[in-house]
Write a protein that holds these residues in place. Structure first.
Motif, PDB file in Angstrom:
ATOM      1  N   UNK A 203       0.733  -1.215  -0.161  1.00 11.52           N
ATOM      2  CA  UNK A 203      -0.093  -0.089  -0.053  1.00 11.52           C
ATOM      3  C   UNK A 203       1.080   1.553  -0.134  1.00 11.52           C
ATOM      4  N   UNK A 204       0.861   1.799  -1.092  1.00 10.69           N
ATOM      5  CA  UNK A 204       1.808   2.998  -1.449  1.00 10.69           C
ATOM      6  C   UNK A 204       1.694   4.158  -0.279  1.00 10.69           C
ATOM      7  N   UNK A 205       0.387   4.420  -0.037  1.00 14.58           N
ATOM      8  CA  UNK A 205       0.056   5.353   1.144  1.00 14.58           C
ATOM      9  C   UNK A 205       0.705   4.977   2.583  1.00 14.58           C
ATOM     10  N   UNK A 206       0.580   3.862   2.925  1.00 13.61           N
ATOM     11  CA  UNK A 206       1.071   3.088   4.023  1.00 13.61           C
ATOM     12  C   UNK A 206       2.704   3.478   4.092  1.00 13.61           C
ATOM     13  N   UNK A 207       3.201   3.017   3.062  1.00 15.10           N
ATOM     14  CA  UNK A 207       4.733   3.401   3.123  1.00 15.10           C
ATOM     15  C   UNK A 207       5.166   4.731   3.071  1.00 15.10           C
ATOM     16  N   UNK A 208       4.510   5.547   2.530  1.00 16.14           N
ATOM     17  CA  UNK A 208       4.970   7.012   2.467  1.00 16.14           C
ATOM     18  C   UNK A 208       4.736   7.238   4.086  1.00 16.14           C
ATOM     19  N   UNK A 209       3.272   7.035   4.714  1.00 16.58           N
ATOM     20  CA  UNK A 209       2.967   7.569   5.836  1.00 16.58           C
ATOM     21  C   UNK A 209       4.082   7.038   6.767  1.00 16.58           C
TER      22      UNK A 209
END
Length: 256
Positions: A203-209
């Protein structure tokens, strides 16, 4: 890579646990090759000042072999819990687990799906689920019917099991667990763990967060250096396609 690290730890821990079980099995077989009658066993026990008279040697040996299953379960369950935590933090994942659902089933459904076909993943799952239930019976936390139902499914696919795991006389009924059951469980759990690792979807959003960018802020005035440092860390931490790595790097750079 993070997921590779705990997968490698799982294999290492399982290897150590398996080695101890194999050592015990050698001792058991040596004992069985000489004698296993009650009087002979009591004579051996008295030699060491140990009084053992609650169960017969045969029953005790069967219980010891059941504990092989418990040892594999403990190591595999730790891996599944680590996988659960990793997916919650970084993966495309249904995080909420029903209390009645085993961690094994929860992980399997999320990463692979319950495809009741000839696919190996489902067969590995059935094997691991069966021995999970055997472990529960050892701990008196489950009922026999569940184990019997899964055993029947495995019995119907015994030819497939024999192809995948040759020369093993397993699986066996819950009341006749032996050394081959332990070997089958250990090998199937490793196969399944490998499949889970290869099926992680990020999950790209999770990684960035969740990505720790604090130590990289020193490069904020040097975009090329910053991008290179981010790319190196992301490649080291996650198994992603190059285009996905670039997208993540570009999005994090904008945040710094």
């Amino acid at each position: 890579m993070i997921q590779k690290a705990f997968y490698n730890k799982f294999k290492q821990d399982l290897g150590s646990s398996d080695a101890i079980n194999e050592y015990i099995e050698v001792l058991l077989r040596q004992f069985e090759s000489y004698t296993s009658d009650e009087s002979s066993f009591q004579s051996i026990a008295s030699r060491y000042g140990i009084r053992v008279n609650d169960v017969s040697p045969q029953v005790a040996i069967c219980k010891i072999r059941e504990y092989y299953i418990v040892s594999v379960y403990q190591v595999f369950e730790e891996f599944l819990n680590q996988m659960h935590a990793f997916l919650k933090e970084y993966g495309v994942y249904k995080e909420n687990k029903d209390s009645s659902t085993s961690m094994l089933k929860h992980i399997h459904v999320n990463l692979v799906g319950m495809k009741k076909t000839s696919e190996n993943a489902y067969l590995y799952y059935l094997i691991c689920d069966y021995y999970r239930l055997i472990r529960n019976l050892c701990a008196h936390t489950d009922n026999i019917n569940k184990a019997q139902n899964v055993y029947q499914k495995l019995f119907e696919r015994k030819d497939e099991i024999n192809v995948l795991f040759q020369k093993l006389q397993a699986p066996n009924r819950y009341d006749n667990i032996n050394f081959d059951d332990f070997i089958l469980y250990s090998r199937a759990s490793k196969k399944l763990a490998e499949i889970y690792i290869s099926n992680i979807e990020y999950d790209i959003d999770k990684i960035i967060t969740n990505f720790d960018i604090g130590h990289l802020r020193v490069y904020r005035n040097n975009p090329k250096r910053l991008s290179k440092a981010l790319e190196t860390e992301i490649k080291f931490s996650f198994c992603m396609k190059p285009e996905t790595v670039k997208m993540v790097v570009d999005m994090i750079v904008k945040m710094i």
